[in-house]
Write an enzyme that holds these catalytic residues in place. Structure first.
Site, PDB file in Angstrom:
ATOM      1  CG  ASP A  83      -1.945   1.016   1.300  1.00 47.04           C
ATOM      2  OD1 ASP A  83      -2.414   1.428   0.221  1.00 47.04           O
ATOM      3  OD2 ASP A  83      -2.343   1.422   2.421  1.00 47.04           O
ATOM      4  CG  HIS A 186      -5.368   7.836   3.724  1.00 46.53           C
ATOM      5  ND1 HIS A 186      -4.283   8.313   3.033  1.00 46.53           N
ATOM      6  CD2 HIS A 186      -5.804   6.755   3.031  1.00 46.53           C
ATOM      7  CE1 HIS A 186      -4.067   7.540   1.970  1.00 46.53           C
ATOM      8  NE2 HIS A 186      -4.977   6.591   1.950  1.00 46.53           N
TER       9      HIS A 186
HETATM   10  P1  13P Z   1      -9.048   4.513   5.603  1.00 49.26           P
HETATM   11  O1  13P Z   1      -8.196   5.387   6.472  1.00 49.26           O
HETATM   12  O2  13P Z   1     -10.339   5.212   5.252  1.00 49.26           O
HETATM   13  O3  13P Z   1      -9.309   3.189   6.195  1.00 49.26           O
HETATM   14  O4  13P Z   1      -8.271   4.302   4.225  1.00 49.26           O
HETATM   15  C1  13P Z   1      -7.211   3.395   4.135  1.00 49.26           C
HETATM   16  C2  13P Z   1      -6.457   3.500   2.856  1.00 49.26           C
HETATM   17  O5  13P Z   1      -6.848   4.142   1.906  1.00 49.26           O
HETATM   18  C3  13P Z   1      -5.177   2.757   2.799  1.00 49.26           C
HETATM   19  O6  13P Z   1      -4.498   2.971   1.603  1.00 49.26           O
HETATM   20  O1  G3H Z   2      -2.790   4.870   3.591  1.00 48.24           O
HETATM   21  C1  G3H Z   2      -2.494   4.732   4.744  1.00 48.24           C
HETATM   22  C2  G3H Z   2      -2.869   3.522   5.480  1.00 48.24           C
HETATM   23  O2  G3H Z   2      -3.961   3.791   6.325  1.00 48.24           O
HETATM   24  C3  G3H Z   2      -1.696   2.967   6.208  1.00 48.24           C
HETATM   25  O3  G3H Z   2      -1.379   3.708   7.325  1.00 48.24           O
HETATM   26  O4  G3H Z   2       1.061   4.210   7.101  1.00 48.24           O
HETATM   27  O5  G3H Z   2      -0.096   4.280   9.349  1.00 48.24           O
HETATM   28  O6  G3H Z   2       0.329   2.092   8.209  1.00 48.24           O
HETATM   29  P1  G3H Z   2       0.081   3.544   8.040  1.00 48.24           P
HETATM   30 ZN    ZN Z   3      -4.561   4.938   0.810  1.00 49.90          ZN
END
Ligand code: 13P
Ligand code: G3H
Ligand code: ZN
Length: 330
Positions: A83, A186
């Site tokens: 991600d 997010h």
């Molecule tokens: P949320 O913060 O809405 O759960 O989104 C997560 C996300 O887009 C991770 O890439």
């Molecule tokens: O896009 C962000 C995701 O919610 C992941 O969050 O970088 O705190 O693991 P993180």
């Molecule tokens: Zn994201």
């Protein structure tokens, strides 16, 4: 079956007109909760790890937790996805670990804060596509930026995706999936009131270039009952709203195929742990409260698998060899 590439899972979702949740994970209980939900609902599933998750798990642990999920659920298609990769190097690292899909978020510079130009985004995304496809690995790109900076990913400024640019971007980079910015962000604090998302962007992209799976980030619904449990047991979260499930269903109808969810899993776990310890002040065996957290993740994710329409589609994906996988990108 071994971990599967994301492209095939999302191509099946296009054919069946359903969405597939991509759930962020950092530990065993999250993965177990998600896999129990996938197994019971017969859903294909995308397990995704952020750069923060890779750091937290020291990388090898995430790899072997995913391997355990595969061993435990041989007939469920599982994608292991990076991600918000921020560079070719990070994506290479994930591919080396065995990830079957990577996101290169070229909408922001490597600092994950400063927006890039269209040309910069095309350049880094194409580099990742050329590299990843050689390994049968799928690539998600992003065009436009989300709001919200509390989790460290995002410029804080919303720049909605321009559909004409999206078409050019897909053609020039060859990405397998594209994340659109349609007004979500997010984290837990997305909206103060019921949001209106820029849904027409989805239709415009699908009309101009059908057959490319579209992705929605920032898709947590921030359920009121989870906020209430957290606050009832000593938490102090402010009043907030997420993306209503009705809006997500609408987005899926229009062409969103991957739905990113992290915050709702975090809220579910936090609520369950607070509640357990609040009601059992003498408890100190972590299996009791982590077990409650795992159960809460399962309940939350199971609901989404049903609502996104993923349930019942585990059989859509047919296992492939590496050579077959490489050919899907040609
Ligand atoms: P949320 O913060 O809405 O759960 O989104 C997560 C996300 O887009 C991770 O890439
Ligand atoms: O896009 C962000 C995701 O919610 C992941 O969050 O970088 O705190 O693991 P993180
Ligand atoms: Zn994201």
């Amino acid at each position: 079956m071994p971990l599967v590439p994301m492209k095939k899972v999302l191509d099946e979702a296009i054919k069946g007109n359903y969405g597939v949740g991509a759930y962020n994970v950092n530990n065993m209980e999250q993965i177990q909760g998600i896999m129990r939900a996938a197994s019971e609902t017969r859903s294909p599933v995308i397990i995704q790890a952020s750069r923060g998750a890779l750091k937290y798990t020291n990388m090898a642990y995430i790899k072997y937790l995913a391997a355990a999920a595969v061993e435990d659920n041989p007939d469920i298609p599982i994608v292991l996805h990076l991600d918000h990769g921020n560079s070719l190097e990070t994506c290479k690292e994930a591919i080396e670990l065995g990830f079957t899909s990577v996101m290169i978020d070229g909408s922001l510079k490597e600092d994950s804060k400063t927006p890039t130009t269209f040309e910069e985004n095309v350049r880094v995304t194409k580099e990742v596509v050329d590299y990843a496809h050689e390994f049968g690995v799928s690539v998600e790109g992003e065009l436009g930026t989300l709001g919200g900076i509390e989790d460290g990913v995002g410029s804080g400024k919303v720049m909605l995706t321009d559909p004409d640019e999206a078409v050019k971007f897909i053609k020039r980079t060859g990405v397998d999936a594209l994340a659109l910015a349609i007004g979500t962000s997010h984290g837990a604090y997305k909206f103060k009131a019921k949001p209106t998302l820029a849904m027409d962007i989805i239709n415009k992209v699908v009309e101009k270039i059908p057959g490319v799976p579209l992705v929605m980030h920032g898709s947590s619904s921030v359920p009121q009952e989870l906020i209430e449990i957290i606050n009832k047991y000593g938490g102090r979260l402010e009043k907030t709203m997420g993306v209503p499930m009705e809006s997500i269903k609408e987005a899926i109808k229009r062409g969103i195929r991957k739905i990113n969810v992290d915050t709702d899993g975090r809220l579910a776990m936090t609520g369950a742990i607070r509640k357990y310890l609040g009601e059992n002040p003498g408890a100190f065996d972590p299996r009791t409260y982590f077990g409650a957290a795992r159960e809460a993740v399962y309940q939350t994710v199971k609901g989404k698998m049903i609502d996104f329409g993923t349930a019942g589609h585990a059989g859509d994906y047919k296992p492939m060899t590496l050579e077959e996988m490489k050919r899907i990108y040609k």
